[in-house]
Scaffold this motif. Sequence first.
Motif, PDB file in Angstrom:
ATOM      1  N   ARG A 270     -85.815 -14.732  27.607  1.00 27.17           N
ATOM      2  CA  ARG A 270     -84.821 -15.283  26.504  1.00 27.17           C
ATOM      3  C   ARG A 270     -85.089 -14.559  25.140  1.00 27.17           C
ATOM      4  O   ARG A 270     -84.113 -14.254  24.306  1.00 27.17           O
ATOM      5  CB  ARG A 270     -85.321 -16.671  26.226  1.00 27.17           C
ATOM      6  CG  ARG A 270     -84.789 -17.520  27.313  1.00 27.17           C
ATOM      7  CD  ARG A 270     -83.002 -17.594  27.340  1.00 27.17           C
ATOM      8  NE  ARG A 270     -82.559 -18.592  28.233  1.00 27.17           N
ATOM      9  CZ  ARG A 270     -81.182 -19.010  28.537  1.00 27.17           C
ATOM     10  NH1 ARG A 270     -80.584 -18.113  27.749  1.00 27.17           N
ATOM     11  NH2 ARG A 270     -81.050 -19.510  29.511  1.00 27.17           N
ATOM     12  N   LEU A 271     -86.259 -14.493  24.535  1.00 26.32           N
ATOM     13  CA  LEU A 271     -86.741 -13.911  23.205  1.00 26.32           C
ATOM     14  C   LEU A 271     -87.776 -12.587  23.305  1.00 26.32           C
ATOM     15  O   LEU A 271     -88.350 -12.531  24.329  1.00 26.32           O
ATOM     16  CB  LEU A 271     -87.404 -15.032  22.356  1.00 26.32           C
ATOM     17  CG  LEU A 271     -86.549 -16.365  22.295  1.00 26.32           C
ATOM     18  CD1 LEU A 271     -87.697 -17.386  21.577  1.00 26.32           C
ATOM     19  CD2 LEU A 271     -85.476 -16.210  21.457  1.00 26.32           C
ATOM     20  N   ALA A 287     -86.222  -8.145  16.544  1.00 23.99           N
ATOM     21  CA  ALA A 287     -86.285  -9.245  17.026  1.00 23.99           C
ATOM     22  C   ALA A 287     -84.933  -9.349  17.810  1.00 23.99           C
ATOM     23  O   ALA A 287     -84.060  -8.570  17.495  1.00 23.99           O
ATOM     24  CB  ALA A 287     -86.399 -10.294  16.147  1.00 23.99           C
ATOM     25  N   GLY A 288     -84.778 -10.158  18.886  1.00 20.28           N
ATOM     26  CA  GLY A 288     -83.742 -10.280  19.698  1.00 20.28           C
ATOM     27  C   GLY A 288     -83.928 -11.688  20.479  1.00 20.28           C
ATOM     28  O   GLY A 288     -84.881 -12.282  20.812  1.00 20.28           O
ATOM     29  N   VAL A 289     -82.292 -11.866  20.900  1.00 22.74           N
ATOM     30  CA  VAL A 289     -82.366 -13.174  21.794  1.00 22.74           C
ATOM     31  C   VAL A 289     -81.298 -13.242  22.861  1.00 22.74           C
ATOM     32  O   VAL A 289     -80.379 -12.282  22.705  1.00 22.74           O
ATOM     33  CB  VAL A 289     -81.996 -14.476  20.935  1.00 22.74           C
ATOM     34  CG1 VAL A 289     -80.746 -14.238  20.116  1.00 22.74           C
ATOM     35  CG2 VAL A 289     -81.862 -15.749  21.796  1.00 22.74           C
ATOM     36  N   VAL A 297     -78.260 -10.203  21.651  1.00 22.62           N
ATOM     37  CA  VAL A 297     -78.095  -9.980  20.433  1.00 22.62           C
ATOM     38  C   VAL A 297     -79.471  -9.417  19.877  1.00 22.62           C
ATOM     39  O   VAL A 297     -80.729 -10.018  20.192  1.00 22.62           O
ATOM     40  CB  VAL A 297     -77.828 -11.218  19.523  1.00 22.62           C
ATOM     41  CG1 VAL A 297     -77.647 -10.572  17.809  1.00 22.62           C
ATOM     42  CG2 VAL A 297     -76.522 -11.678  19.832  1.00 22.62           C
ATOM     43  N   GLY A 298     -79.441  -8.294  19.396  1.00 21.86           N
ATOM     44  CA  GLY A 298     -80.671  -7.759  18.620  1.00 21.86           C
ATOM     45  C   GLY A 298     -80.595  -7.066  17.088  1.00 21.86           C
ATOM     46  O   GLY A 298     -79.540  -6.791  16.782  1.00 21.86           O
ATOM     47  N   TYR A 299     -81.718  -7.475  16.395  1.00 17.45           N
ATOM     48  CA  TYR A 299     -81.747  -7.084  14.897  1.00 17.45           C
ATOM     49  C   TYR A 299     -82.790  -6.279  14.648  1.00 17.45           C
ATOM     50  O   TYR A 299     -83.953  -6.586  15.111  1.00 17.45           O
ATOM     51  CB  TYR A 299     -81.544  -8.207  14.116  1.00 17.45           C
ATOM     52  CG  TYR A 299     -81.706  -7.830  12.522  1.00 17.45           C
ATOM     53  CD1 TYR A 299     -80.708  -7.437  12.028  1.00 17.45           C
ATOM     54  CD2 TYR A 299     -83.110  -8.364  12.006  1.00 17.45           C
ATOM     55  CE1 TYR A 299     -80.633  -7.068  10.686  1.00 17.45           C
ATOM     56  CE2 TYR A 299     -82.951  -7.943  10.642  1.00 17.45           C
ATOM     57  CZ  TYR A 299     -81.893  -7.503   9.816  1.00 17.45           C
ATOM     58  OH  TYR A 299     -82.267  -6.964   8.715  1.00 17.45           O
ATOM     59  N   GLU A 317     -79.906  -2.799  11.143  1.00 16.02           N
ATOM     60  CA  GLU A 317     -79.469  -2.676  12.381  1.00 16.02           C
ATOM     61  C   GLU A 317     -79.042  -3.698  13.285  1.00 16.02           C
ATOM     62  O   GLU A 317     -80.095  -4.403  13.418  1.00 16.02           O
ATOM     63  CB  GLU A 317     -79.946  -1.259  13.003  1.00 16.02           C
ATOM     64  CG  GLU A 317     -79.324  -0.979  14.287  1.00 16.02           C
ATOM     65  CD  GLU A 317     -80.261   0.318  14.883  1.00 16.02           C
ATOM     66  OE1 GLU A 317     -80.792   1.023  14.232  1.00 16.02           O
ATOM     67  OE2 GLU A 317     -80.278   0.370  16.147  1.00 16.02           O
ATOM     68  N   ILE A 318     -77.811  -3.834  13.548  1.00 16.32           N
ATOM     69  CA  ILE A 318     -77.634  -4.950  14.722  1.00 16.32           C
ATOM     70  C   ILE A 318     -76.980  -4.678  15.864  1.00 16.32           C
ATOM     71  O   ILE A 318     -76.027  -3.624  15.632  1.00 16.32           O
ATOM     72  CB  ILE A 318     -76.957  -6.294  13.997  1.00 16.32           C
ATOM     73  CG1 ILE A 318     -77.042  -7.461  14.768  1.00 16.32           C
ATOM     74  CG2 ILE A 318     -75.668  -5.859  13.205  1.00 16.32           C
ATOM     75  CD1 ILE A 318     -76.317  -8.761  14.325  1.00 16.32           C
ATOM     76  N   ILE A 319     -77.235  -5.190  17.044  1.00 21.35           N
ATOM     77  CA  ILE A 319     -76.506  -4.809  18.117  1.00 21.35           C
ATOM     78  C   ILE A 319     -76.301  -6.149  18.928  1.00 21.35           C
ATOM     79  O   ILE A 319     -76.921  -7.067  19.050  1.00 21.35           O
ATOM     80  CB  ILE A 319     -77.339  -4.024  19.079  1.00 21.35           C
ATOM     81  CG1 ILE A 319     -77.774  -2.686  18.179  1.00 21.35           C
ATOM     82  CG2 ILE A 319     -76.597  -3.622  20.449  1.00 21.35           C
ATOM     83  CD1 ILE A 319     -78.870  -1.951  19.455  1.00 21.35           C
TER      84      ILE A 319
END
Length: 337
Positions: A270-271, A287-289, A297-299, A317-319
């Motif tokens: 999950r995290l 960090a991401g979830v 989602v990742g940031y 940066e965000i994905i």
Amino acid sequence: MKKILVSALLYIIAFVAHAQQKPQYTQYVFNNYLLNPAVSGIENYTDFKAGYRSQWTGLDGAPVTSYLTVNAPIGSNFVNGDATGMPAAGGVNPYSRLYAQEYRAAEPHHGIGLMIVSDKAGPISQTNLDATYAYHLGITDKLNLSVGVMAGVNRISLNTSLITLETALDPAIANGNLSQWKPDLGVGVWAYSGNYFVGASVQQLLKQNLYFSGTNTVTQSTTVPHYFFTAGYKIYLTDEVTLLPSVLVKIVNPVPASYDLNLKAAFGDRLWIGGAYRHNDSFSALAGVNVNSVINVGYSYDFTTSNLRTVSNGSHEIIISILFNNRYKVICPQHSF
């Protein structure tokens, strides 16, 4: 040649001279496909990702990168069979020690993909449109090897409205081609198992002249190959908590080689959180979830350590990842870690 505004000249030198001409990514582990076409079709679903990076925020005209990528496997034995060693509907958690112990190499299969990358810095804009192909083969019971190729076009353009000139007829850009299309080619190889990966790739294999003047005697430069070497290994602290140290080495002649070090800690499926270091450039927090079997989602945020730290507020940066046709209901990527 008359004087060109210093800032504009620096941007031109940075992007068309013999230097790194490709965008950089802090979350490369989350999308190695951007760097290596051999990753095409590595997962047992269609992997769509959208990313955005704002580098050195606070600095006028700083690089901004956005991209869309999609890749998918082809091959009935792989897509419809138990090719990744996971029972239907998920089964063994890919982050668990049991998954790595029971992992078996994937069935031979093909992978295809498409990536669109847009990078803008000051008056210079570049857009890459590339299709990719890879072939995956199990060379031992637990080890896969894939080779891939990417081919497409690169568009580079100069926005003269963002440049202040001493004279409107500056020979650096007067009567020149301010929007150019060039062919693009890259290759890669990727070895992977249940708990590690090693890859090597090269982009911009085709040397291209880049200049904006009407004659090739002013601001002439060429594209240069970019070499990427990556590796990562998953360490199991418990069945639910894992560490993934990884490294990315970038070689772009004639500038010095650079490297990124990354450490990612995952909790179940999950995290995850992590940290990264880019040589002579930045430290990063990540960090991401994994929201569900459809969305991840990742940031990341980069703390600049170079001389630009006096004018930069860091980099964001965000994905966002969408997992289509995910018949095994996998929540976290099995091979992208």
